[in-house]
Write a protein that holds these residues in place. Structure first.
Motif, PDB file in Angstrom:
ATOM      1  N   ASN A 317       0.987  -0.893   0.066  1.00 23.20           N
ATOM      2  CA  ASN A 317      -0.306  -0.674  -0.012  1.00 23.20           C
ATOM      3  C   ASN A 317       1.364   1.541  -0.141  1.00 23.20           C
ATOM      4  O   ASN A 317       2.230   1.137  -0.199  1.00 23.20           O
ATOM      5  CB  ASN A 317      -0.763   0.123   1.401  1.00 23.20           C
ATOM      6  CG  ASN A 317      -1.835   0.468   1.008  1.00 23.20           C
ATOM      7  OD1 ASN A 317      -2.520   1.225   0.122  1.00 23.20           O
ATOM      8  ND2 ASN A 317      -2.911   0.736   1.787  1.00 23.20           N
ATOM      9  N   PHE A 318       0.410   2.339  -0.572  1.00 24.02           N
ATOM     10  CA  PHE A 318       0.594   3.844  -0.620  1.00 24.02           C
ATOM     11  C   PHE A 318       0.541   3.964   0.477  1.00 24.02           C
ATOM     12  O   PHE A 318      -0.933   4.796   0.733  1.00 24.02           O
ATOM     13  CB  PHE A 318       0.482   4.228  -2.080  1.00 24.02           C
ATOM     14  CG  PHE A 318       1.585   5.065  -1.962  1.00 24.02           C
ATOM     15  CD1 PHE A 318       3.016   6.012  -1.613  1.00 24.02           C
ATOM     16  CD2 PHE A 318       1.521   5.732  -3.261  1.00 24.02           C
ATOM     17  CE1 PHE A 318       3.638   6.846  -1.802  1.00 24.02           C
ATOM     18  CE2 PHE A 318       2.673   6.777  -4.196  1.00 24.02           C
ATOM     19  CZ  PHE A 318       4.023   6.667  -3.514  1.00 24.02           C
ATOM     20  N   VAL A 319       1.065   4.732   1.846  1.00 21.86           N
ATOM     21  CA  VAL A 319       1.046   4.898   3.333  1.00 21.86           C
ATOM     22  C   VAL A 319       1.392   6.675   3.154  1.00 21.86           C
ATOM     23  O   VAL A 319       1.924   6.555   2.120  1.00 21.86           O
ATOM     24  CB  VAL A 319       1.856   4.490   4.298  1.00 21.86           C
ATOM     25  CG1 VAL A 319       0.874   3.280   4.828  1.00 21.86           C
ATOM     26  CG2 VAL A 319       3.831   4.240   3.921  1.00 21.86           C
ATOM     27  N   HIS A 320       1.544   7.525   4.262  1.00 24.70           N
ATOM     28  CA  HIS A 320       2.097   8.615   3.880  1.00 24.70           C
ATOM     29  C   HIS A 320       4.111   9.035   3.135  1.00 24.70           C
ATOM     30  O   HIS A 320       3.878  10.151   3.464  1.00 24.70           O
ATOM     31  CB  HIS A 320       1.738  10.016   4.558  1.00 24.70           C
ATOM     32  CG  HIS A 320       2.091  11.113   5.118  1.00 24.70           C
ATOM     33  ND1 HIS A 320       1.084  11.608   4.150  1.00 24.70           N
ATOM     34  CD2 HIS A 320       3.130  11.413   5.584  1.00 24.70           C
ATOM     35  CE1 HIS A 320       1.554  12.979   4.224  1.00 24.70           C
ATOM     36  NE2 HIS A 320       2.966  13.130   5.735  1.00 24.70           N
ATOM     37  N   THR A 321       4.050   8.034   3.744  1.00 24.94           N
ATOM     38  CA  THR A 321       5.693   8.254   3.598  1.00 24.94           C
ATOM     39  C   THR A 321       6.459   7.899   2.166  1.00 24.94           C
ATOM     40  O   THR A 321       7.065   7.881   2.073  1.00 24.94           O
ATOM     41  CB  THR A 321       7.109   7.673   4.873  1.00 24.94           C
ATOM     42  OG1 THR A 321       6.405   6.351   5.080  1.00 24.94           O
ATOM     43  CG2 THR A 321       6.915   8.392   5.745  1.00 24.94           C
ATOM     44  N   GLY A 322       5.526   6.521   1.956  1.00 29.44           N
ATOM     45  CA  GLY A 322       5.861   5.784   0.896  1.00 29.44           C
ATOM     46  C   GLY A 322       5.033   4.472   0.043  1.00 29.44           C
ATOM     47  O   GLY A 322       4.359   4.178   1.322  1.00 29.44           O
ATOM     48  N   ASN A 337       9.179   1.768   0.405  1.00 33.68           N
ATOM     49  CA  ASN A 337      10.121   3.054  -1.282  1.00 33.68           C
ATOM     50  C   ASN A 337       9.490   4.284  -0.909  1.00 33.68           C
ATOM     51  O   ASN A 337       8.317   4.482  -1.078  1.00 33.68           O
ATOM     52  CB  ASN A 337      10.307   2.785  -2.416  1.00 33.68           C
ATOM     53  CG  ASN A 337      11.030   3.425  -3.210  1.00 33.68           C
ATOM     54  OD1 ASN A 337      11.325   4.240  -3.762  1.00 33.68           O
ATOM     55  ND2 ASN A 337      12.632   2.681  -3.568  1.00 33.68           N
ATOM     56  N   ASN A 338      10.297   5.314  -1.262  1.00 35.77           N
ATOM     57  CA  ASN A 338       9.850   6.499  -1.210  1.00 35.77           C
ATOM     58  C   ASN A 338       9.856   7.708  -1.574  1.00 35.77           C
ATOM     59  O   ASN A 338       9.524   8.598  -2.152  1.00 35.77           O
ATOM     60  CB  ASN A 338       9.923   7.567   0.110  1.00 35.77           C
ATOM     61  CG  ASN A 338      12.088   8.049   0.508  1.00 35.77           C
ATOM     62  OD1 ASN A 338      12.210   7.472  -1.148  1.00 35.77           O
ATOM     63  ND2 ASN A 338      12.172   8.288   1.180  1.00 35.77           N
ATOM     64  N   GLY A 367       6.031   9.018 -10.187  1.00 28.06           N
ATOM     65  CA  GLY A 367       6.329   8.450 -10.418  1.00 28.06           C
ATOM     66  C   GLY A 367       7.911   7.158 -10.085  1.00 28.06           C
ATOM     67  O   GLY A 367       8.478   7.886 -10.449  1.00 28.06           O
ATOM     68  N   ALA A 368       7.458   5.978  -9.537  1.00 29.81           N
ATOM     69  CA  ALA A 368       8.298   5.454  -9.173  1.00 29.81           C
ATOM     70  C   ALA A 368       8.121   3.819  -9.600  1.00 29.81           C
ATOM     71  O   ALA A 368       7.275   3.405  -9.811  1.00 29.81           O
ATOM     72  CB  ALA A 368       9.132   5.728  -8.477  1.00 29.81           C
ATOM     73  N   LEU A 369       9.308   3.096 -10.541  1.00 32.25           N
ATOM     74  CA  LEU A 369       8.983   1.224 -11.154  1.00 32.25           C
ATOM     75  C   LEU A 369      10.190   0.887  -9.576  1.00 32.25           C
ATOM     76  O   LEU A 369      11.379   1.198  -9.617  1.00 32.25           O
ATOM     77  CB  LEU A 369       9.484   0.771 -11.773  1.00 32.25           C
ATOM     78  CG  LEU A 369       9.707  -0.327 -12.482  1.00 32.25           C
ATOM     79  CD1 LEU A 369       7.648  -1.198 -12.230  1.00 32.25           C
ATOM     80  CD2 LEU A 369      10.404  -1.061 -13.160  1.00 32.25           C
TER      81      LEU A 369
END
Length: 501
Positions: A317-322, A337-338, A367-369
């Motif tokens: 999941n995508f939380v507040h920090t990453g 990963n942030n 974005g990021a992979l």
């Protein structure tokens, strides 16, 4: 008594097969004048509308034929009108309010997958519909609208489907409700209160979408109220508040997550001390495990997905920090990963591609992979690249083959996933939400307009666009859904349905 109103534009076939529009209005009977043959119906906002009752109108009490004098103030009723607005049927139904169950948060669930649309993001939470045989292009005026329901309540929830029912959420006055509609008529089957409305400058009401698993419905409100209900009638089975039970704080614009069901677990993201994600038993609401995420970050605005890497099943999941990942069996933290996180709001859910994870956010970040490798004993994560070419604010993205589509702020783009290279870009209808279906992608702008374009990396090929007639006064943020040959567009209090097959 809490009331509801659903105004549905329903296609009925006459003797010659011609469509005849009808409206179905649900609400509370505010007053009845038997001699004057007039009733006054009140909706959830407290707004009242008067309806003359012609001699030809039929009345039903709990599905049995009745007379006009059976109507009493305070009853929950449904009024059906014909194309001209004349009342044809009045039905008295049971009150929808029900006592809430109390139980500490902590449960689980089974993954809602298949060819339907029983959870947020579709069968696999990747914004892909399995529908085929859809229209390859739309008329200049757009696809035909076959139904339009109103009275759902305010909020940004979209829709899910099962057993001829549509599930969504909305705030009516001071309370949040899960609302169940009949798929064919959009008339309300039941509504169940799950918590209090959370006022918000960007628009109050729930943000998440109900998840359906077998004969149960799981919902999460903007204040963290998690509920398990019976699909048949909305009866409560268990409930609890994930923020209170796991010592977490609400986020700026309210909890927006849609529960994930996997096996016997319900997965939600409180963002509490030692409880970044939690697994609850879907049958009882009891805690199975808590995931201790380094730094104890608050939750974000996205919803968890399932990723398999080398035999390791994980929840991401995508939380507040990453972006964070935990083991599915015991909640052990695996990686984080942030690179794609911003400090304001991470909204779009991550996507899995070939065992790897792509994520993106707005506010100038991009974005990021993350490339993953591992086995049943563990997973390692390494940043493949970060790109400024996919600043996905809230509308999500969709992958087809080796290419990703989504809006980079106000510009629609197609990226090659493995490299992040931009294949093409077009302003289309602007920033919005996407859904893939039958080789094409539907983009719904937050301003309202909707476009249909081909899922191809070669160029932007548009095959239609239109402006829905049910636009509200808030951004059109609920994600579009394609199910059973129809396009569903929720817009605050209303739900518009279009034939796309």
């Amino acid at each position: 008594m809490s009331t509801s109103r659903v105004l549905a534009a329903v296609i009925c076939l006459g003797l010659w097969g011609a469509p005849a529009w009808a409206e179905v209005i649900n609400g509370t009977l505010k007053s009845i004048d038997v001699e004057g043959r007039t009733l006054e119906l009140e909706n959830a906002k407290g707004e009242a509308t008067s309806y003359p009752l012609p001699d030809s109108a039929k009345f039903f009490m709990m599905a049995k034929a009745a007379k006009i004098d059976a109507l009493e103030e305070g009853q929950s009723i449904t009024v059906t009108t014909d194309k001209s607005g004349k009342v044809t049927v009045v039905r008295v139904k049971k009150a929808s309010s029900q006592p809430r169950a109390t139980a500490k948060a902590g449960g689980g669930g089974s993954k809602a997958t298949g060819s339907g649309w029983a959870q947020y993001g579709g069968p696999n939470r990747d914004n892909r519909s399995t529908e085929t045989g859809l229209l390859k292009s739309w008329p200049a005026s757009g696809p035909e609208m076959v139904a339009n329901g109103r009275g759902l309540g305010i909020g940004y929830s979209t829709v899910t489907f099962s057993d001829g029912k549509i599930l969504t959420m909305g705030s009516r006055g001071d309370d949040e409700f899960v609302v169940c509609l009949d798929e064919k008529t959009l008339s309300e089957v039941w509504s169940a209160k799950i918590g209090r409305t959370r006022p918000d400058g960007m628009g109050g009401g729930p943000r998440g979408t109900p998840t359906i698993d077998g004969d149960r419905v799981y919902s999460l409100g903007a204040n963290g109220d998690l509920a398990c209900l019976k699909l048949a009638d909305g009866a409560p089975l268990w409930s609890g508040n994930i923020l209170q039970n796991f010592s977490a704080q609400n986020i700026t614009w309210g909890i927006s997550e849609s529960p994930l069901i996997d096996g016997d677990k319900v997965i939600v993201t409180p963002g509490g001390q030692g409880a970044g994600l939690v697994a609850l038993n879907k049958n009882s609401g009891k805690l199975i495990w808590k995931a201790d995420i380094p730094g104890n970050p608050q939750t974000g605005y996205s919803s968890a997905i399932i990723v398999e890497t080398g035999g390791m099943r994980q929840y991401v999941n995508f939380v507040h920090t990453g972006v964070v990942s935990v083991r599915a069996d015991n909640g052990q933290f695996l990686w984080g990963n942030n690179a794609s996180a911003n400090g304001t709001a991470n909204c779009s859910s991550p996507l899995e591609w070939d065992g790897n994870v792509f994520s993106a956010s707005g506010y100038g970040t991009g974005g990021a992979l993350v490339r993953l490798s591992g086995s049943r004993s563990g997973v390692t994560a390494a940043l493949a690249y970060q790109t400024k070419n996919m600043k996905s604010h809230h509308g999500g993205m969709v992958i087809d083959g080796d290419y990703l589509y989504g809006t980079d702020e106000g510009v629609l783009k197609c990226l090659e996933i493995k490299s992040g290279n931009v294949m093409w870009q077009n302003r289309s209808v602007g920033k919005g939400a996407v859904v893939y279906a039958d080789g094409q992608i539907i983009l719904r702008s937050e301003e309202g307009p909707v476009a249909l374009f081909e899922a191809t990396p070669k160029s932007y090929v548009e095959n239609g666009r239109f402006s829905p007639s049910n636009r509200g006064d808030r951004p059109a943020w609920p994600h579009p859904v394609v199910f059973d040959g129809k396009l569903y567009l929720r817009d605050q209090d209303s739900l518009a349905v279009y034939a796309v097959k």
